[in-house]
Motif scaffolding. Structure first.
Motif, PDB file in Angstrom:
ATOM      1  N   LEU A   8       2.365  -6.925  -5.467  1.00  0.00           N
ATOM      2  CA  LEU A   8       1.945  -6.853  -4.074  1.00  0.00           C
ATOM      3  C   LEU A   8       1.915  -5.411  -3.609  1.00  0.00           C
ATOM      4  N   VAL A   9       1.002  -5.124  -2.680  1.00  0.00           N
ATOM      5  CA  VAL A   9       0.850  -3.756  -2.174  1.00  0.00           C
ATOM      6  C   VAL A   9       0.859  -3.773  -0.649  1.00  0.00           C
ATOM      7  N   GLY A  13      -2.495  -9.129   5.557  1.00  0.00           N
ATOM      8  CA  GLY A  13      -1.824  -9.387   4.291  1.00  0.00           C
ATOM      9  C   GLY A  13      -2.082 -10.770   3.750  1.00  0.00           C
ATOM     10  N   ASP A  14      -1.389 -11.107   2.662  1.00  0.00           N
ATOM     11  CA  ASP A  14      -1.562 -12.404   1.996  1.00  0.00           C
ATOM     12  C   ASP A  14      -0.286 -13.219   1.937  1.00  0.00           C
ATOM     13  N   PRO A  74       7.967  -9.298   6.240  1.00  0.00           N
ATOM     14  CA  PRO A  74       6.661  -8.671   6.437  1.00  0.00           C
ATOM     15  C   PRO A  74       5.635  -9.180   5.430  1.00  0.00           C
ATOM     16  N   ARG A  75       4.382  -9.050   5.805  1.00  0.00           N
ATOM     17  CA  ARG A  75       3.298  -9.499   4.952  1.00  0.00           C
ATOM     18  C   ARG A  75       2.843  -8.371   4.032  1.00  0.00           C
ATOM     19  N   LEU A  76       2.491  -8.727   2.818  1.00  0.00           N
ATOM     20  CA  LEU A  76       1.944  -7.782   1.855  1.00  0.00           C
ATOM     21  C   LEU A  76       0.644  -8.348   1.284  1.00  0.00           C
ATOM     22  N   THR A  77      -0.125  -7.507   0.647  1.00  0.00           N
ATOM     23  CA  THR A  77      -1.420  -7.913   0.087  1.00  0.00           C
ATOM     24  C   THR A  77      -1.306  -8.071  -1.421  1.00  0.00           C
TER      25      THR A  77
END
Length: 228
Positions: free
Chosen positions: A131-132, A141-142, A157-160
């Motif tokens: 994840l980035v 994000g995903d 928190p959301r990450l991509t």
């Protein structure tokens, strides 16, 4: 023997007209085709067998990459037909060539300086995702990554998702129960299967903080080329 899959079947609609005559993974980025960056990283990580999914302008891949021997790899090509099968359908289509052990899968249209040797040889569950931080074009994000290293569909928190992961073939078992029946060659995204696995705490992840670009538009390609 460690195996890998590169998703290279997409049409690259947002990259047109560049992709009218060249598949996006074969576009040159910082001196060499996108897909070659991946092949070099995979070889450095101990991979010696790579399956490349193809569809759009499929004949250009073997012409450009050959059998993979120049990178110390053996490359096989999994043709999806004239219409790409999406990530889930593409992975399912490639499974007969990938075997029964966990494999690395990489999106052919990203660029990163990530070290693939840092990826686990085997995920603790069904998949391990890299994840980035969320890029400007995808601020929501995903997925969420918890302090135990598990990935969840909900949370902050959301990450991509970077498009880089390690998968067990068993992730595809029961795909029809998740995505429904598909007429003709099964065409479906991988995300629903990942979310189903996340619900059972079967997806781990790690947060990569280095350079990463989804080379999805000519502008992003130009920005990547301009980096020092």
């Amino acid at each position: 023997m460690r195996h890998a899959l590169i998703f290279a079947a997409g049409r690259g609609e947002r990259m047109r007209p560049l992709t009218d005559h060249t598949p996006k993974p074969l576009l040159t980025v910082r001196g060499k085709p996108l897909i070659v960056w991946h092949l070099e990283k995979l070889a450095a990580a101990g991979v010696n067998y790579v399956v490349v999914n193809t569809s759009h302008l499929a004949e250009q891949f073997p012409a450009a990459l050959g059998d993979g021997s120049r990178w110390g790899l053996r490359i096989r090509y999994a043709y999806e037909g004239e219409e790409p099968l999406e990530t889930g359908g593409g992975m399912l289509n490639a499974l007969p060539l990938l075997g029964s052990e966990p494999f690395i899968a990489v999106s052919g249209d990203i660029w990163t300086d990530a070290d693939f040797t840092a990826l686990p040889v085997e995920p603790t569950g069904l998949a391990h995702l890299l994840l980035v931080d969320n890029p400007p074009h995808h601020p929501e994000g995903d997925f969420a990554l918890d302090t135990q290293g598990l990935v969840h569909d909900a949370g902050v928190p959301r990450l991509t998702f970077s498009g880089i992961g390690v998968y067990r073939p068993q992730l595809l078992q029961g795909w029809r129960e998740v995505v429904g029946n598909a007429e003709g060659p099964p065409r479906f995204k991988l995300a629903p299967l990942l979310r189903a696995a996340m619900a059972n705490d079967a997806v781990s992840g790690s947060h990569f903080r280095g350079m990463w670009t989804d080379v999805g538009t000519p502008q992003r390609l130009a920005e990547l080329e301009s980096l020092p």
